[in-house]
Scaffold this active site. Sequence first.
Site, PDB file in Angstrom:
ATOM      1  N   ARG A  35     -30.879-120.591   0.828  1.00  0.00           N
ATOM      2  CA  ARG A  35     -30.957-120.522   2.499  1.00  0.00           C
ATOM      3  C   ARG A  35     -31.933-121.064   3.321  1.00  0.00           C
ATOM      4  O   ARG A  35     -32.368-122.307   4.546  1.00  0.00           O
ATOM      5  CB  ARG A  35     -31.431-119.341   2.937  1.00  0.00           C
ATOM      6  CG  ARG A  35     -29.979-118.430   3.588  1.00  0.00           C
ATOM      7  CD  ARG A  35     -29.865-117.049   4.149  1.00  0.00           C
ATOM      8  NE  ARG A  35     -28.929-116.164   3.507  1.00  0.00           N
ATOM      9  CZ  ARG A  35     -28.682-115.012   4.130  1.00  0.00           C
ATOM     10  NH1 ARG A  35     -29.632-114.256   5.266  1.00  0.00           N
ATOM     11  NH2 ARG A  35     -27.285-114.123   4.115  1.00  0.00           N
ATOM     12  N   HIS A  80     -19.083-121.798   3.786  1.00  0.00           N
ATOM     13  CA  HIS A  80     -20.039-121.086   4.699  1.00  0.00           C
ATOM     14  C   HIS A  80     -20.082-119.938   4.665  1.00  0.00           C
ATOM     15  O   HIS A  80     -19.808-120.058   6.439  1.00  0.00           O
ATOM     16  CB  HIS A  80     -21.059-122.596   5.435  1.00  0.00           C
ATOM     17  CG  HIS A  80     -23.040-121.141   5.582  1.00  0.00           C
ATOM     18  ND1 HIS A  80     -23.675-121.768   4.553  1.00  0.00           N
ATOM     19  CD2 HIS A  80     -23.197-120.955   6.664  1.00  0.00           C
ATOM     20  CE1 HIS A  80     -24.307-121.721   5.309  1.00  0.00           C
ATOM     21  NE2 HIS A  80     -24.192-120.678   6.145  1.00  0.00           N
ATOM     22  N   TYR A  84     -17.548-125.921  24.497  1.00  0.00           N
ATOM     23  CA  TYR A  84     -18.168-126.778  25.344  1.00  0.00           C
ATOM     24  C   TYR A  84     -18.802-128.332  25.292  1.00  0.00           C
ATOM     25  O   TYR A  84     -19.138-129.095  26.192  1.00  0.00           O
ATOM     26  CB  TYR A  84     -18.871-126.372  26.824  1.00  0.00           C
ATOM     27  CG  TYR A  84     -18.922-125.090  27.439  1.00  0.00           C
ATOM     28  CD1 TYR A  84     -17.632-125.358  28.230  1.00  0.00           C
ATOM     29  CD2 TYR A  84     -19.288-123.877  27.341  1.00  0.00           C
ATOM     30  CE1 TYR A  84     -17.159-124.355  28.211  1.00  0.00           C
ATOM     31  CE2 TYR A  84     -19.065-123.404  28.216  1.00  0.00           C
ATOM     32  CZ  TYR A  84     -17.765-122.811  28.870  1.00  0.00           C
ATOM     33  OH  TYR A  84     -17.359-121.751  29.209  1.00  0.00           O
TER      34      TYR A  84
END
Length: 969
Positions: free
Chosen positions: A32, A78, A122
């Site tokens: 990570r 993932h 968007y």
Amino acid sequence: MSAPIGKVKQIDIDQEMQQAYLDYAMSVIVARALPDVRDGLKPVQRRILYAMHDMGLTHDKPYKKSARIVGEVLGKYHPHGDAAVYDAMVRMAQDFSMRYPLVDGQGNFGSIDGDSAAAMRYTEARLAEMAREMLADIDKDTVDFVPNFDGSLQEPSVLPALLPNLLINGSSGIAVGMATNIPPHNLGEVCDAVAYLIDRYDEVDEVTVDELMRFIQGPDFPTGGIVYRYGRDPSALNGNGTKGEETDVIAAAYAQGRGRFVVQAKAHIEEMSRSRHRIVITELPYQTNKTRLIERIAELVREGRLEGITDLRDESDRQGMRIVIELTRTVDPREVLAQLFRLTPMQQTFSVSLLALVDGEPRLLSLKRMLQLYIEHRREIIRRRSEHDLQRARERAHILEGLLIALDHLDEVIATIRRSPDAETARGRLMRKFKLTEMQAQAILDMQLRRLARLERNRIKEEYKEKLKLIAYLEDLLAHPAKILALIREEVVELKKKYGDPRRTQIVARSKGALTARDLIEDRPVWVTISSDGTVTRLAAEKATKTALRKATGGVDVALLATNTRDELLLFTADGRMARVGIHRIPEGSEVHWADLCDLGRRDRVTAALAMPRFDKPPSDAYLALATRAGQIKRVALSEVLAAVGTPPVMNVDAEDELSWAHVVHEADEVIVVTGKGRAIRFKVAEVRPTGLLAGGVGAIKLQDGDQVAAFGVVAGKGALLTITAAGYAKRSPMEEFPTQGRYGQGVIAHKITDKTGPVVGAAVIARGAGPLAAVTEKGVSKPLAPRDVPEMGRNTQGKKVLSLAQGDTVRALLPLVGAGELAEEESEPSPAPRRRARAASKATTESRRTSTKAKAKASTKSAAKATSKRAQKATSKSKAKAEKKSASAKPAESKSAKAKTKKTKRDQSAAATKEKKTAQKSSRRKAEKAVDAKAQDTTSTAKEKETKRTKRRKVALVTSVPQIRQKK
């Protein structure tokens, strides 16, 4: 009693907790928070780039919805929240977070004001062009692939990463018990350091951090700002308890892997009307929120901790950042700026921790070790890529060998196939009869009939030859590790050439708190023009094309200066006063009157100007030499001039005289004075005694009646003196022809003046390699004049007409345009090889045109001579006929004296005809030669113009007398 459910196992809670926490910590560290040293990516970033590559979202393909990309990453690679994936992708698309963004986003991806990105439904995204360098050759078995989270797919454990991504984009992350914070760097600098390290790879242990820092100056943040190189080590105290000596904190961080340095916003102070000032912030420290900064300043003003601020506004736009803080006239702007640095995020401490994963384990690295690991990674990538290409090339060459055997025995192959009952039998017969492998035999069976054509057969042979060359190259490359290193060097050099850009962050070689007022002004080269009508204009050096400068110098008759926004402009009036103006205060691209910039009035007439850097302490051996039209000269210490305030007098000038020239000189320099009637005197500066500001001048040259000084300059080595007259006649005379004399003499002839040439209106000392000049006419037309186009002649000559002037127009002034030969053109630069070919072709075309023109001219000369000879013969025969007619009509009994007179007349007529013939031949020859010169000149100028249009846009770099002071400082 019910039976126990399952199997109960007794464990030690302490040991279990330790093991579980250790597994969790390693998962966070490896999977990570920390980047891999090879590609500089965290797992989520690597998976995003690979998923977009797998989707075909390259930089030349249409955008796709971010939600589609996030879904692809979540479903395949993932298994975490969508917010983590989208946030990582957004950061890779922000140009204020990443020095070199790897994702090309379309839509709202956040701003430096702290605005968050729009929802993933968007926005759209695709890979940036630079991201392809991260994924190049990934399909050539260059990296290992591992199973994804459910074992259904394969994902790369690392990317090939031609980009040194860990250094150029940096990384930050907090793991369990450790954290990384790697600052971004400039790509060009990192590539230079890699090339330097490869050149010394045999002795890499001897390379020091100082050597690498000759190329990598320091961090280069995407938001710019200022980084202080030096600082004090708080752990090192002197005996009296004070902090130790200053150390290079950037070098210490690069050597140890840990360190800290001060990052500061870039701000400068601008003067306003009525003695007021404003502070303008143009760059912020890395990861500073602009909105929070403005709110913090407003909060400090409301609390009364900051005084003297009247207005605070954000004028940032697409051109860049601009935060304006207006102040009252009662406060010192420097003190307010110091308080802003102390109380707001405009000044921060950046902690460096060069921590990354090396072979799956976290390691604290030095700068040299990071570069070494990048080189080792690229060596492995190139080795595996070469082995993959070699294997494919051998396989293809093996098949091509079989096809060539089949083509050599085409009839037998066809007969064998036709006699076979099926494909298996045919393949076996081909293998036995022609000693082919199974792969070759199958390729022959699969070969299409169209490949039997002669052209296709030739293509197979050419392909086979190319494959053999490729195989030899790859085998040689794999056998010599030094060649692999050379290939890595070539790749990084090409990478710099393709993606390199200028540094954004300024590295200041001093410690915090030692920043001067000059450092607060933006550092940018500019041009400044001054006209006698009061107009002052500033033009950015990068916009100073030849067309723009020709337009800018129209009507300019005082000075054209190459300077910097941090310098000062010294304006000298005709009555001997001086005013100082900061270059940064002159508006760019628009005209302004000098009365709006300083204390000079609109009735004051500026006749000279000089650009001067801001000295903390001016050089003691630097002086200001001033000269007037009436031949007076004065020398005053530069430190005394710069120490004066307001508009001090620098020279006492007579009422009928005017101060017209100002130059920076040193004790060992020589100066030359040129008059309008063509006289010049050269003498040493030491002959002029330094005087104070209020003193007048001494005589430099004895002027004749009606004469005045036309030019005043500093002698620069073995150069030449270029003089020009009002009618456009100019010449260059070697400086050796002007002897060094005593001051206040009559001088020597510098230019022969006639009614045709008019008086000398300007002169300039031309040093070796000097750029062109600009001649400004009375009608305000600026005409560039290259010194090489001006003929070199002796002192007592009138020169050659080099300028074509309009009717009634005359030359008014001569302005030096040193370095204008490097001005940018509007067209881009071609590649070097085409440029050489174009230049050679242009030269050959010019020579051929010259040859043909000369041949035509010779032919025209001969024809003109023949025509002239015929006209002369006709004239002679006519005169003879007239003479014979007269003699026939005369009386037969003429005397001997009459006969002698007739013979004399015939001789005179014959001589006149011969003279006329020679004159006509000479005239026609001159006309032909002029035609040859004109055509050759037109051809040469056309070729020069075509060649000049191919040159690249480059920045203007003028050389004046001021940089000499900088070097001595």
